[in-house]
Structures are given as structure tokens and as C-alpha cells.
Design an enzyme around this catalytic site. Structure first.
Site, short mmCIF file in Angstrom:
data_model
loop_
_atom_site.label_atom_id
_atom_site.label_comp_id
_atom_site.label_asym_id
_atom_site.label_seq_id
_atom_site.Cartn_x
_atom_site.Cartn_y
_atom_site.Cartn_z
N ARG A 24 0.83 -1.21 0.00
CA ARG A 24 0.00 0.00 0.00
C ARG A 24 0.86 1.26 0.00
O ARG A 24 0.92 1.99 -0.97
CB ARG A 24 -0.94 -0.01 1.22
N ASP A 25 1.55 1.52 1.08
CA ASP A 25 2.32 2.75 1.22
C ASP A 25 3.48 2.80 0.23
O ASP A 25 3.86 3.89 -0.23
CB ASP A 25 2.84 2.87 2.65
N HIS A 217 6.74 4.39 12.45
CA HIS A 217 6.82 4.36 10.99
C HIS A 217 7.86 5.41 10.58
O HIS A 217 7.54 6.59 10.47
CB HIS A 217 5.45 4.69 10.41
N HIS A 219 10.82 7.07 8.08
CA HIS A 219 11.43 7.21 6.76
C HIS A 219 12.93 7.44 6.94
O HIS A 219 13.36 7.95 7.97
CB HIS A 219 10.78 8.35 5.99
N CYS A 250 8.67 9.76 0.04
CA CYS A 250 7.87 10.86 0.51
C CYS A 250 8.00 12.04 -0.44
O CYS A 250 9.11 12.56 -0.60
CB CYS A 250 8.29 11.28 1.91
N ASN A 259 10.65 4.66 2.75
CA ASN A 259 10.39 3.88 3.96
C ASN A 259 11.61 3.08 4.41
O ASN A 259 12.47 2.71 3.60
CB ASN A 259 9.25 2.89 3.69
#
Length: 309
Positions: A24-25, A217, A219, A250, A259
Site C-alpha cells: 500500500r504505502d 513508521h 522514513h 515521501c 520507507n
């Protein structure tokens, strides 16, 4: 196993749950359309590697995230096996209704700790977004669903700069009060450092947010994701978000590297004697397969090292 021995450190958990966010992300940031069959196979491969939580897709309007326009078909194709959770991001009540129709029992909502990002990403104020989430979370909990609350911009915002800790705590406690069963703290532009991670976690626990409900979470924009994760683990966090092969990025951070790669996290955790249930070799194989399909090498250092290039 890393193959280079285990050196345990005091104060760390015996087991960590990895929330795999690549399907997803990670994929939602890809500009070229990824075939539905590849998305479904990726989810299956991640489960085969031992993941117990695989965030599968997002039921948003295709206009906002074209890459995930095939979310319903992906969910139909995936063989959702016992013992594996397949959370789905939903933006609103309509998304929840679609999730219910598809037999989803694990959802997530996506909020912001800052007004600037709330307006940019949700076209709402922070207060308006919480008002939108309230009936979604309430209905989901009444239906017996787990509900993860993503909270973005917890340490820094590209428009507002450093985010004050009380501001993050205020929104975080509101999400928990709405009924979220898990809170994922997002370092969306990758600016957090270990001291600031520790300070936020201490403030959240002081405010009554249970550690067992917190996930992190990170980055890796400035190469701090692993050190920030270790800090969180030392403070009692046992759920970490990561993306196979470092998939994703991002758009709000210049030179952001995306990520935290699941393989890099696994290498660290295995060396610390922390169990995850995930097979590193199988995951490297999957990330290598996906990188070839996407036409570029994986940014994960562990994938490059173990795959021989």
C-alpha cells in the site's frame, strides 16, 4: 539469522511485529501502473515469507491514488489465510462500506499532527479530519474490526518545521479516544533523531497512551530510521512499520529515500536476537523480483548485499 552471530542488548523485546506496508504505502508512490496480478502476488509472497501483518491496499477514490484503483480486485485475488492480518486504508465512511462488503476486518485511517499537512493531504483541518474519522472508527469497532490510526508529521513538517510534542500528543490521544486500537507514529519526512523519538514516546505514555498500542513508521531520509527504531524498541514499542525493499518515498521531502526497508530492519533485529517470524532470505528474493519488475535496483542495503548486487 544474520550469519554473523547474535549479541543481545538489555531492555529490548523478545519479539517484534513488523507491519509490512509495501503493497500500500510503497506501491502508491509508483508513477508507472503496477499490474493487479503483481500486487496480489506481492501480498502472497510477503505472507509466504512469514509476515503476520501485510497492509494490502487503500480504498480511496482512484482520482486521488490512481495506482490503487484496482484495490477491490486485489482484495478478491489475495488468498487471505488464517493467522495473517490484511489491513486496508479507508479514507471515509464510503471506504468503510466498501471494506465491509469485501470482508475486510482490519482497517486504518490516516490523520495528521499538523494543520498544513492535513489541508494538503485531506483537504481538511485537523479538527475536521477527526470529525470525519469518528463515525468511521465507531462503526468499524462496532463491527469487530481492528482500527489503526496513522498519525503523520509527528516530528517534522515541510511547511511548519519542527512539530511541538504537545501538539502531537493532543491529536494522538484524540485518535485513541475515538477508538483506534493502534497508533502508528509517522516520521513522514524522515527528520526524527533518537532523542526526539524518546521524548515523544515518554510524553505519550505520560498522557496515558499505552505502549502496546503504539507502532512506529520511520522514513530514512537522513539515514536515521534504524537508530530511531532501536530507540523506540528500548522504550517498549514492539510494532514497527517497514516496506519490503525500501519501496516507497515521501514527495514532501527533498532527496527522501523512502520507507525503512524491511530487510534492513530484519538484519538488525536478527543480530539482536529478536524474533519476527519473517524469513529474510525469502523476503530478499521477493524484493529482488519486484525490483526487476519495476526496472530499478532496490534501495535496501541488505537486499543489495545478499542478492549480490
Amino acid at each position: 539469522m544474520t550469519g554473523y552471530g547474535i549479541d543481545q542488548l538489555p531492555g529490548l523485546p523478545d519479539r517484534v511485529t513488523i507491519c509490512e506496508v509495501g503493497p500500500r504505502d510503497g506501491l502508491q508512490n509508483e508513477s508507472a501502473t503496477v499490474p493487479t496480478s503483481v500486487k496480489a502476488e506481492l501480498v502472497e509472497r510477503l505472507a509466504d515469507a512469514g509476515h503476520s501483518v501485510v497492509e494490502t491496499t487503500s480504498l480511496v477514490h482512484p482520482k486521488w491514488v490512481p495506482q490503487l484503483a484496482d484495490a477491490e480486485e486485489v482484495l478478491r485475488r489475495v488468498d487471505r489465510r488464517p493467522g495473517v492480518r490484511y489491513p486496508v486504508l479507508v479514507p471515509n465512511m464510503r471506504g468503510l462500506e466498501r471494506a465491509v462488503d469485501l470482508g475486510v476486518d482490519d482497517i486504518a485511517v490516516f490523520g495528521s499532527a499538523t494543520e498544513s499537512f492535513a489541508r494538503a493531504n485531506l483537504n481538511r483541518t485537523v479538527e475536521e479530519s477527526l470529525e470525519m474519522f469518528a463515525p468511521v472508527v465507531g462503526r468499524a469497532r462496532e463491527s469487530g474490526m481492528r482500527v489503526r490510526g496513522y498519525l503523520s508529521m509527528c516530528w517534522g513538517d515541510p511547511w511548519e518545521g519542527e512539530v511541538p510534542i504537545p501538539q502531537v500528543v493532543s491529536v494522538a490521544t484524540r485518535l485513541i479516544a475515538l477508538g483506534c486500537t493502534e497508533l502508528s507514529l509517522g516520521d513522514t519526512i524522515g527528520v526524527a533523531t533518537p532523542g526526539r523519538v524518546a521524548a515523544l514516546l515518554e510524553a505519550l505514555t505520560t498522557a496515558g497512551v499505552p505502549l502496546e498500542s503504539i507502532a512506529v513508521h520511520f522514513h530514512d531520509t537522513y539515514g536515521q530510521a534504524l537508530s530511531n527504531t532501536l530507540t523506540a524498541l528500548r522504550h517498549g514499542v514492539t510494532t514497527v512499520d517497514a516496506s519490503a525493499g525500501g519501496l516507497g518515498g515521501c514527495p514532501y521531502a527533498k532527496s527522501a529515500t523512502g520507507n525503512l526497508a524491511t530487510e534492513d530492519l530484519l538484519w538488525q533485529l536478527a543480530g539482536l536476537g529478536i524474533d519476527t517470524g519473517v524469513d529474510l532470505a525469502k523476503l530478499v528474493e521477493t524484493s529482488t523480483w519486484l525490483a526487476e519488475l519495476l526496472g530499478r535496483p532496490s534501495p535496501s542495503r541488505t537486499v543489495r548485499a545478499l542478492a549480490g548486487g
